[in-house]
Design a protein around this motif. Structure first.
Motif, mmCIF file in Angstrom:
data_model
loop_
_atom_site.group_PDB
_atom_site.id
_atom_site.type_symbol
_atom_site.label_atom_id
_atom_site.label_comp_id
_atom_site.label_asym_id
_atom_site.label_seq_id
_atom_site.Cartn_x
_atom_site.Cartn_y
_atom_site.Cartn_z
ATOM 1 N N ALA A 1 29.658 54.072 39.836
ATOM 2 C CA ALA A 1 30.405 55.312 40.073
ATOM 3 C C ALA A 1 31.905 55.099 40.231
ATOM 4 O O ALA A 1 32.697 55.975 39.874
ATOM 5 C CB ALA A 1 29.852 56.038 41.305
ATOM 6 N N CYS A 2 32.326 53.965 40.759
ATOM 7 C CA CYS A 2 33.752 53.723 40.996
ATOM 8 C C CYS A 2 34.492 53.150 39.791
ATOM 9 O O CYS A 2 35.698 52.911 39.877
ATOM 10 C CB CYS A 2 33.946 52.822 42.212
ATOM 11 S SG CYS A 2 33.713 53.705 43.769
ATOM 12 N N PHE A 3 33.802 52.927 38.691
ATOM 13 C CA PHE A 3 34.516 52.534 37.474
ATOM 14 C C PHE A 3 35.183 53.762 36.881
ATOM 15 O O PHE A 3 34.642 54.864 36.936
ATOM 16 C CB PHE A 3 33.570 51.928 36.432
ATOM 17 C CG PHE A 3 33.017 50.586 36.813
ATOM 18 C CD1 PHE A 3 33.824 49.595 37.351
ATOM 19 C CD2 PHE A 3 31.677 50.304 36.624
ATOM 20 C CE1 PHE A 3 33.314 48.353 37.688
ATOM 21 C CE2 PHE A 3 31.149 49.070 36.948
ATOM 22 C CZ PHE A 3 31.974 48.097 37.489
ATOM 23 N N LYS A 4 36.361 53.565 36.323
ATOM 24 C CA LYS A 4 37.076 54.658 35.665
ATOM 25 C C LYS A 4 37.357 54.243 34.224
ATOM 26 O O LYS A 4 38.442 53.767 33.905
ATOM 27 C CB LYS A 4 38.385 54.962 36.390
ATOM 28 C CG LYS A 4 38.205 55.657 37.712
ATOM 29 C CD LYS A 4 39.559 56.076 38.265
ATOM 30 C CE LYS A 4 39.397 56.970 39.460
ATOM 31 N NZ LYS A 4 40.680 57.485 39.933
ATOM 32 N N PHE A 5 36.342 54.404 33.379
ATOM 33 C CA PHE A 5 36.480 54.058 31.972
ATOM 34 C C PHE A 5 36.490 55.326 31.138
ATOM 35 O O PHE A 5 35.833 56.315 31.475
ATOM 36 C CB PHE A 5 35.340 53.150 31.507
ATOM 37 C CG PHE A 5 35.278 51.833 32.228
ATOM 38 C CD1 PHE A 5 36.413 51.043 32.368
ATOM 39 C CD2 PHE A 5 34.098 51.374 32.772
ATOM 40 C CE1 PHE A 5 36.367 49.822 33.034
ATOM 41 C CE2 PHE A 5 34.039 50.160 33.442
ATOM 42 C CZ PHE A 5 35.172 49.385 33.563
ATOM 43 N N THR A 6 37.243 55.280 30.058
ATOM 44 C CA THR A 6 37.214 56.380 29.111
ATOM 45 C C THR A 6 35.778 56.527 28.632
ATOM 46 O O THR A 6 35.073 55.538 28.469
ATOM 47 C CB THR A 6 38.134 56.058 27.906
ATOM 48 O OG1 THR A 6 39.439 55.795 28.404
ATOM 49 C CG2 THR A 6 38.181 57.191 26.917
ATOM 50 N N ASN A 7 35.343 57.743 28.400
ATOM 51 C CA ASN A 7 33.998 57.995 27.882
ATOM 52 C C ASN A 7 32.927 57.823 28.957
ATOM 53 O O ASN A 7 31.790 57.495 28.660
ATOM 54 C CB ASN A 7 33.689 57.075 26.696
ATOM 55 C CG ASN A 7 33.332 57.847 25.456
ATOM 56 O OD1 ASN A 7 33.571 59.033 25.366
ATOM 57 N ND2 ASN A 7 32.753 57.161 24.500
ATOM 58 N N MET A 8 33.306 58.024 30.214
ATOM 59 C CA MET A 8 32.372 57.873 31.318
ATOM 60 C C MET A 8 32.449 59.086 32.229
ATOM 61 O O MET A 8 33.544 59.562 32.552
ATOM 62 C CB MET A 8 32.706 56.607 32.107
ATOM 63 C CG MET A 8 31.747 56.307 33.208
ATOM 64 S SD MET A 8 32.167 54.708 33.956
ATOM 65 C CE MET A 8 31.723 55.058 35.631
ATOM 66 N N ILE A 9 31.275 59.583 32.621
ATOM 67 C CA ILE A 9 31.185 60.739 33.516
ATOM 68 C C ILE A 9 30.330 60.346 34.718
ATOM 69 O O ILE A 9 29.223 59.829 34.549
ATOM 70 C CB ILE A 9 30.549 61.953 32.807
ATOM 71 C CG1 ILE A 9 31.399 62.399 31.625
ATOM 72 C CG2 ILE A 9 30.335 63.101 33.784
ATOM 73 C CD1 ILE A 9 30.736 63.457 30.770
ATOM 74 N N THR A 10 30.825 60.608 35.925
ATOM 75 C CA THR A 10 30.065 60.357 37.149
ATOM 76 C C THR A 10 29.551 61.691 37.671
ATOM 77 O O THR A 10 30.316 62.650 37.813
ATOM 78 C CB THR A 10 30.939 59.650 38.202
ATOM 79 O OG1 THR A 10 31.408 58.423 37.639
ATOM 80 C CG2 THR A 10 30.151 59.360 39.456
ATOM 81 N N VAL A 11 28.253 61.726 37.967
ATOM 82 C CA VAL A 11 27.572 62.971 38.319
ATOM 83 C C VAL A 11 26.995 62.886 39.727
ATOM 84 O O VAL A 11 26.311 61.924 40.066
ATOM 85 C CB VAL A 11 26.429 63.249 37.312
ATOM 86 C CG1 VAL A 11 25.695 64.530 37.661
ATOM 87 C CG2 VAL A 11 26.973 63.306 35.894
#
Length: 181
Positions: free
Chosen positions: A149-159
């Motif tokens: 959840a704490c990764f901030k990568f393009t093409n990633m959504i945290t729900v």
């Protein structure tokens, strides 16, 4: 698919969570049976990285992510990967040199939308404190981060999770900086 926990080609879900998520994604609707998924015409690739208790290792998760990227490179039309898992650990300050972070980033770099769970400890991810587990033991989360959840990568959504009245579920982790939905 593949089972990276047992290292075999039987990714059968023995925890029921993967089956639940697969139904949310692709259960055929309007048939009077069970639940309705968001996409009634979808193929799913099963990749198991955790055991029946929901535990596994970072190496198993990395192997599963590498498998997904490999299948995409082989020509499978993989558009979305779901990662309904998470764990707390020390913050990863340099994701480019961390093998766990690099595996998640490789999925997003392959053009696959990566959907990850915020987690279910009822924490503000930006400033976690802790919670009481099933045995009423205090689990101290101060100074830790929840991944992926704490990764901030393009093409990633945290729900995060919602309740039946469409508000944030009491147990859902939350954050204006990490949780998108």
């Amino acid at each position: 698919g593949w089972d990276f926990y047992n290292d075999d080609n039987d990714p059968m879900d023995d925890n029921d969570h993967g089956t639940h998520v697969a139904g949310t994604i692709g259960a055929v609707g309007n048939n009077g049976i069970g639940v309705t998924g968001v996409n009634w015409s979808v193929s799913l690739l099963a990749v198991k990285v955790l055991n029946r208790e929901g535990s596994g290792t970072g190496d198993q998760i990395v192997a599963g992510l590498d498998y997904v990227v490999g299948q995409k490179r082989r020509g499978l039309n993989i558009r979305v990967a779901n990662m309904s898992l998470g764990g707390w650990g020390l913050p990863i300050n340099n994701p480019d040199s961390d093998p766990y972070a690099s595996a998640f980033k490789a999925v997003t770099n392959a053009g696959i939308l990566l959907v990850v769970a915020a987690g279910n400890e009822g924490q503000n991810i930006d400033n976690p404190t802790g919670y009481r587990d099933k045995e009423d033991k205090w689990i101290d989360l101060r100074g830790l981060a929840v991944y992926p959840a704490c990764f901030k990568f393009t093409n990633m959504i945290t729900v995060g999770a919602i309740s039946t009245d469409h508000t944030q579920a009491y147990f859902s982790n939350h954050s204006p900086n990490y949780v998108h939905i």
